[in-house]
Design a protein around this motif. Structure first.
Motif, PDB file in Angstrom:
ATOM      1  N   LYS A 237     -33.759  66.296  60.782  1.00 32.90           N
ATOM      2  CA  LYS A 237     -33.878  66.421  59.326  1.00 32.90           C
ATOM      3  C   LYS A 237     -34.092  65.090  58.612  1.00 32.90           C
ATOM      4  N   GLY A 238     -34.085  64.003  59.373  1.00 34.52           N
ATOM      5  CA  GLY A 238     -34.284  62.692  58.765  1.00 34.52           C
ATOM      6  C   GLY A 238     -33.107  62.201  57.964  1.00 34.52           C
ATOM      7  N   VAL A 239     -31.908  62.768  58.219  1.00 32.23           N
ATOM      8  CA  VAL A 239     -30.708  62.343  57.505  1.00 32.23           C
ATOM      9  C   VAL A 239     -30.261  60.980  58.053  1.00 32.23           C
ATOM     10  N   GLU A 240     -30.103  60.024  57.172  1.00 29.89           N
ATOM     11  CA  GLU A 240     -29.688  58.694  57.609  1.00 29.89           C
ATOM     12  C   GLU A 240     -28.248  58.718  58.123  1.00 29.89           C
ATOM     13  N   LEU A 241     -27.999  57.938  59.143  1.00 34.33           N
ATOM     14  CA  LEU A 241     -26.652  57.838  59.687  1.00 34.33           C
ATOM     15  C   LEU A 241     -25.814  56.897  58.840  1.00 34.33           C
ATOM     16  N   PRO A 242     -24.499  57.105  58.804  1.00 31.29           N
ATOM     17  CA  PRO A 242     -23.634  56.153  58.103  1.00 31.29           C
ATOM     18  C   PRO A 242     -23.786  54.758  58.697  1.00 31.29           C
ATOM     19  N   GLU A 243     -23.588  53.753  57.868  1.00 29.59           N
ATOM     20  CA  GLU A 243     -23.656  52.389  58.373  1.00 29.59           C
ATOM     21  C   GLU A 243     -22.590  52.160  59.443  1.00 29.59           C
ATOM     22  N   LYS A 244     -22.930  51.308  60.404  1.00 32.63           N
ATOM     23  CA  LYS A 244     -22.012  50.965  61.494  1.00 32.63           C
ATOM     24  C   LYS A 244     -21.527  52.216  62.216  1.00 32.63           C
ATOM     25  N   SER A 245     -22.499  52.961  62.749  1.00 31.03           N
ATOM     26  CA  SER A 245     -22.193  54.190  63.468  1.00 31.03           C
ATOM     27  C   SER A 245     -22.256  53.975  64.973  1.00 31.03           C
ATOM     28  N   VAL A 246     -21.404  54.678  65.696  1.00 35.05           N
ATOM     29  CA  VAL A 246     -21.411  54.639  67.155  1.00 35.05           C
ATOM     30  C   VAL A 246     -20.993  56.013  67.669  1.00 35.05           C
ATOM     31  N   LEU A 247     -21.586  56.434  68.782  1.00 35.85           N
ATOM     32  CA  LEU A 247     -21.223  57.695  69.417  1.00 35.85           C
ATOM     33  C   LEU A 247     -20.380  57.385  70.641  1.00 35.85           C
ATOM     34  N   LEU A 248     -19.176  57.950  70.705  1.00 33.85           N
ATOM     35  CA  LEU A 248     -18.260  57.744  71.832  1.00 33.85           C
ATOM     36  C   LEU A 248     -18.372  58.915  72.805  1.00 33.85           C
ATOM     37  N   THR A 249     -18.724  58.637  74.064  1.00 33.88           N
ATOM     38  CA  THR A 249     -18.862  59.706  75.053  1.00 33.88           C
ATOM     39  C   THR A 249     -17.983  59.433  76.265  1.00 33.88           C
ATOM     40  N   PHE A 250     -17.462  60.520  76.835  1.00 37.83           N
ATOM     41  CA  PHE A 250     -16.563  60.457  77.986  1.00 37.83           C
ATOM     42  C   PHE A 250     -17.040  61.495  78.994  1.00 37.83           C
ATOM     43  N   ASP A 251     -17.400  61.038  80.176  1.00 38.71           N
ATOM     44  CA  ASP A 251     -17.993  61.932  81.172  1.00 38.71           C
ATOM     45  C   ASP A 251     -16.963  62.506  82.136  1.00 38.71           C
ATOM     46  N   ASP A 252     -17.144  63.771  82.485  1.00 34.69           N
ATOM     47  CA  ASP A 252     -16.469  64.456  83.595  1.00 34.69           C
ATOM     48  C   ASP A 252     -15.082  64.997  83.285  1.00 34.69           C
ATOM     49  N   ALA A 253     -14.492  64.651  82.139  1.00 32.04           N
ATOM     50  CA  ALA A 253     -13.191  65.208  81.722  1.00 32.04           C
ATOM     51  C   ALA A 253     -12.061  64.873  82.689  1.00 32.04           C
ATOM     52  N   PHE A 254     -11.950  63.605  83.041  1.00 36.49           N
ATOM     53  CA  PHE A 254     -10.841  63.191  83.890  1.00 36.49           C
ATOM     54  C   PHE A 254      -9.526  63.208  83.104  1.00 36.49           C
ATOM     55  N   GLN A 255      -8.440  63.471  83.822  1.00 34.33           N
ATOM     56  CA  GLN A 255      -7.115  63.602  83.207  1.00 34.33           C
ATOM     57  C   GLN A 255      -6.708  62.381  82.385  1.00 34.33           C
ATOM     58  N   SER A 256      -7.137  61.210  82.815  1.00 31.86           N
ATOM     59  CA  SER A 256      -6.724  60.000  82.110  1.00 31.86           C
ATOM     60  C   SER A 256      -7.292  59.944  80.696  1.00 31.86           C
ATOM     61  N   VAL A 257      -8.382  60.673  80.454  1.00 29.01           N
ATOM     62  CA  VAL A 257      -8.920  60.748  79.089  1.00 29.01           C
ATOM     63  C   VAL A 257      -7.904  61.450  78.188  1.00 29.01           C
ATOM     64  N   TYR A 258      -7.332  62.535  78.698  1.00 27.05           N
ATOM     65  CA  TYR A 258      -6.312  63.270  77.943  1.00 27.05           C
ATOM     66  C   TYR A 258      -5.033  62.440  77.803  1.00 27.05           C
ATOM     67  N   LYS A 259      -4.633  61.786  78.892  1.00 26.39           N
ATOM     68  CA  LYS A 259      -3.367  61.043  78.908  1.00 26.39           C
ATOM     69  C   LYS A 259      -3.432  59.763  78.083  1.00 26.39           C
ATOM     70  N   TYR A 260      -4.530  59.035  78.173  1.00 26.03           N
ATOM     71  CA  TYR A 260      -4.597  57.702  77.571  1.00 26.03           C
ATOM     72  C   TYR A 260      -5.532  57.602  76.365  1.00 26.03           C
ATOM     73  N   ALA A 261      -6.767  58.080  76.510  1.00 25.16           N
ATOM     74  CA  ALA A 261      -7.762  57.878  75.451  1.00 25.16           C
ATOM     75  C   ALA A 261      -7.534  58.791  74.250  1.00 25.16           C
ATOM     76  N   TYR A 262      -7.240  60.041  74.511  1.00 25.11           N
ATOM     77  CA  TYR A 262      -7.096  61.020  73.430  1.00 25.11           C
ATOM     78  C   TYR A 262      -6.074  60.599  72.373  1.00 25.11           C
ATOM     79  N   PRO A 263      -4.851  60.177  72.737  1.00 24.97           N
ATOM     80  CA  PRO A 263      -3.885  59.796  71.687  1.00 24.97           C
ATOM     81  C   PRO A 263      -4.368  58.631  70.823  1.00 24.97           C
ATOM     82  N   ILE A 264      -5.069  57.692  71.430  1.00 24.00           N
ATOM     83  CA  ILE A 264      -5.572  56.543  70.677  1.00 24.00           C
ATOM     84  C   ILE A 264      -6.650  56.979  69.705  1.00 24.00           C
ATOM     85  N   LEU A 265      -7.586  57.773  70.187  1.00 25.00           N
ATOM     86  CA  LEU A 265      -8.662  58.268  69.331  1.00 25.00           C
ATOM     87  C   LEU A 265      -8.112  59.102  68.175  1.00 25.00           C
ATOM     88  N   LYS A 266      -7.129  59.934  68.476  1.00 26.41           N
ATOM     89  CA  LYS A 266      -6.528  60.775  67.440  1.00 26.41           C
ATOM     90  C   LYS A 266      -5.820  59.930  66.399  1.00 26.41           C
TER      91      LYS A 266
END
Length: 252
Positions: free
Chosen positions: A72-101
């Motif tokens: 749609k040609g919608v401009e992204l917010p300034e200073k944008s980044v996409l965070l991706t996590f592959d394979d759904a390892f348990q450590s994402v839930y244990k460590y990364a998720y609380p920080i991101l939340k």
């Protein structure tokens, strides 16, 4: 305008695992492999990286924002980044998720449906255990899930993946099955980052509209939608290296 994508897999506390040898994966599907430790991140490093994004007022993108940017040609917010996590390892839930939340961040989890377990297993820092469906569901206030195949995330000795050698019909069926489970079925990540031009064509024929590689670099309007780039955040990535990656994505 451009944006960059960060790719993570596994997390460990410093000194909490042997970084000299690959980590054996533990998945529900009958498949044996090991994750190179370069794809891990130390917990303290990840905390510092996310703190930097927060303090510098970066916006963590959603997949809908990516789609609106391209469709749609919608401009992204300034200073944008996409965070991706592959394979759904348990450590994402244990460590990364609380920080991101805690920071109010948004993230993407590329899910191999056939790897998820029905029952939650105890966390073991000596193995790369994929989380249960219950654990994945608990993260839905931060993560949206996208397609990483159902049973085709397997690597062969000749350097090919199961996704590449399966028939087109089987590929379509596999992606559709995973697509029924995840939040965004038409967004995909190539298993192990391995692909050829023929794979891009087959994905398009299978209803995938966006696919992420493991090729580093920023994404612009002209970037092919089935060959979007991602920067791997590697083990021991320094803050200077991290800043270089994310600031590169702000060169409009």
């Amino acid at each position: 305008m451009s944006f960059n994508v960060l790719m993570y897999h596994e997390f460990r506390e410093s000194g909490g695992f042997d970084s000299t040898k690959p980590s054996t994966i533990s998945v529900t599907q009958q498949y044996q492999d090991a994750l190179p430790t370069v794809l891990f991140s130390y917990l303290d490093d990840f905390k510092a990286q996310m703190n930097y994004l927060k303090s510098e007022e970066y916006h963590t993108l959603t997949l809908q924002e990516i789609k609106d940017f391209y469709e749609k040609g919608v401009e992204l917010p300034e200073k944008s980044v996409l965070l991706t996590f592959d394979d759904a390892f348990q450590s994402v839930y244990k460590y990364a998720y609380p920080i991101l939340k805690d920071y109010g961040f948004h993230a993407i989890c590329f899910v191999v449906l056939g790897w998820l377990s029905q029952e939650t297993q105890p966390f073991d820092p000596n193995r790369s255990i994929v989380m249960s469906k219950q654990e994945l569901k608990k993260m839905q206030d931060v993560f949206e899930c996208a397609n990483h195949t159902t049973r085709l995330h397997m690597r062969h000795k000749d350097g090919t993946t199961e996704m590449q050698i399966t028939s087109l019909q089987e590929l379509k069926e596999d992606l559709a099955e995973c697509g029924e489970y995840v939040d965004v079925p038409d967004v995909f990540a190539y298993p192990f980052g391995i692909y050829q031009p023929s794979d891009v064509k087959r994905l398009a024929e299978s209803g995938i509209h966006y696919a992420f590689t493991t090729l580093p670099g920023v994404n612009i309007k002209e970037t092919p939608l089935l060959e979007l780039r991602r920067d791997t955040v590697t083990l021991g990535c320094t803050m200077e290296e991290f800043k270089t990656i994310v600031e590169r994505g702000q060169d409009n």
